[in-house]
Scaffold this active site. Sequence first.
Site, PDB file in Angstrom:
ATOM      1  N   TRP A 100       0.836  -1.213   0.000  1.00  0.00           N
ATOM      2  CA  TRP A 100       0.000   0.000   0.000  1.00  0.00           C
ATOM      3  C   TRP A 100       0.861   1.250   0.000  1.00  0.00           C
ATOM      4  O   TRP A 100       0.543   2.233  -0.683  1.00  0.00           O
ATOM      5  CB  TRP A 100      -0.961  -0.011   1.184  1.00  0.00           C
ATOM      6  CG  TRP A 100      -1.950  -1.135   1.109  1.00  0.00           C
ATOM      7  CD1 TRP A 100      -2.058  -2.195   1.969  1.00  0.00           C
ATOM      8  CD2 TRP A 100      -2.964  -1.347   0.113  1.00  0.00           C
ATOM      9  NE1 TRP A 100      -3.074  -3.025   1.563  1.00  0.00           N
ATOM     10  CE2 TRP A 100      -3.637  -2.533   0.437  1.00  0.00           C
ATOM     11  CE3 TRP A 100      -3.356  -0.630  -1.035  1.00  0.00           C
ATOM     12  CZ2 TRP A 100      -4.693  -3.032  -0.334  1.00  0.00           C
ATOM     13  CZ3 TRP A 100      -4.401  -1.126  -1.801  1.00  0.00           C
ATOM     14  CH2 TRP A 100      -5.054  -2.308  -1.444  1.00  0.00           C
ATOM     15  N   ASP A 167      -1.551   6.734   6.457  1.00  0.00           N
ATOM     16  CA  ASP A 167      -2.607   5.820   6.023  1.00  0.00           C
ATOM     17  C   ASP A 167      -2.832   4.860   7.191  1.00  0.00           C
ATOM     18  O   ASP A 167      -1.975   4.050   7.499  1.00  0.00           O
ATOM     19  CB  ASP A 167      -2.146   5.063   4.765  1.00  0.00           C
ATOM     20  CG  ASP A 167      -3.128   3.982   4.328  1.00  0.00           C
ATOM     21  OD1 ASP A 167      -4.140   3.763   5.020  1.00  0.00           O
ATOM     22  OD2 ASP A 167      -2.859   3.347   3.277  1.00  0.00           O
ATOM     23  N   LYS A 191     -11.750  -1.869   7.124  1.00  0.00           N
ATOM     24  CA  LYS A 191     -10.860  -2.750   7.888  1.00  0.00           C
ATOM     25  C   LYS A 191     -11.215  -2.742   9.382  1.00  0.00           C
ATOM     26  O   LYS A 191     -11.067  -3.739  10.048  1.00  0.00           O
ATOM     27  CB  LYS A 191      -9.399  -2.348   7.709  1.00  0.00           C
ATOM     28  CG  LYS A 191      -8.947  -2.164   6.269  1.00  0.00           C
ATOM     29  CD  LYS A 191      -8.598  -3.467   5.576  1.00  0.00           C
ATOM     30  CE  LYS A 191      -8.446  -3.350   4.070  1.00  0.00           C
ATOM     31  NZ  LYS A 191      -7.540  -2.319   3.591  1.00  0.00           N
TER      32      LYS A 191
END
Length: 357
Positions: A100, A167, A191
């Site tokens: 990511w 993030d 998530k």
Amino acid sequence: MKKAYNFNAGPCVLPKPAIEAAIEALKDFKGTGMSVIEVSHRSKEWEAVMDECRALWKELLNIPDGYSVLFLGGGASLQFLYVAMNLLENKAGYLETGVWAKKALKEAKGIGNAYAVASSADKNYTYIPKGYEIPSDLDYFHITTNNTIKGTEIHEDMDCPVPLVADMSSDIMSRPVDVSKYALIYGGAQKNVGPAGVVFVIVKDEILGKVSRYLPTMLDYRTHIEGASMFNTPPVFSIFVMTETLKWVKAQGGVAAMYELNKKKAKMLYDEIDRNPLFVGTAAKEDRSLMNVCFVMAPGHEDLQDEFLAFAKEKGMVGIKGHRSVGGFRASIYNACPIEAVEALIACMQEFERMHK
Ligand SMILES: *Cc1c(COP(=O)(O)O)cnc(C)c1O
């Protein structure tokens, strides 16, 4: 209903009360005689949900004054672009800790001068780089606090000489965070705080408005601050379920209580991985994620992988297959994953060990 121990990485398990509330609201939203997905987003009933959701974010994370909380569409992946467009003028640094992080850096490179200050690509992102220096001339430094795919995590809020952007898609609300150390925090809800379809952004207002490029209306954070996340139609259903999820977090005792439980669940599972001769963990021990536990068959037992997957499936385990780019196993044990699920997985690993004595 079939019993499933859900270890999916995202979308993932959500608190039962949030699901129940969503079912009710789909039938009749606050006595309006309409479903939550039918009411106007300009109605007072809906505006109350937006207000409650923002208030819960502020309360649970102790967000100081001077920050805005936004709920947007487009996924965390679109935030990779938003961040660079809104903040990158001269140079940005990224901590490349995984898949990511690399994707975030790629988007920034498309906008301007961005580079990896440090990377753990040399060991396949199985650790968090340390001992690097953050240059003081960066517009911002970007980190990914939890590496969802490889199971590493930055466990502390770091001191940073430049605006720190994070993030936090896969560990938000899993532990207390000192928001004042960050200029911007973002993530996809799916998530740890809700269903897919909504992104949270916590942004320090004073860092905005400093870039010289044209910002498309929808990609300018200030549009959404001014519009209170309702410049255009917000993802109402996702926000509703997120609000209910946060109410549940609060009822559990808030993020401090979640953190205690998360540490306990992770320790139980890592202890079993370390004890059980058939399995071995893949992330550096000091950097192990509390959220995504990655492991493989121990050397010499690799041929048992498919058998274990089938065995675990038989016992009701869902979603423990590692990311398609990694293989092995990954158990995602987010806030709403009950300790009973972790116990069931451990029992499953122990039984599998006995079968192969
Ligand atoms: C899942 C994930 C993303 C991508 O989220 P989308 O909402 O699917 O775009 C980004 N960063 C991290 C750390 C993730 O775990």
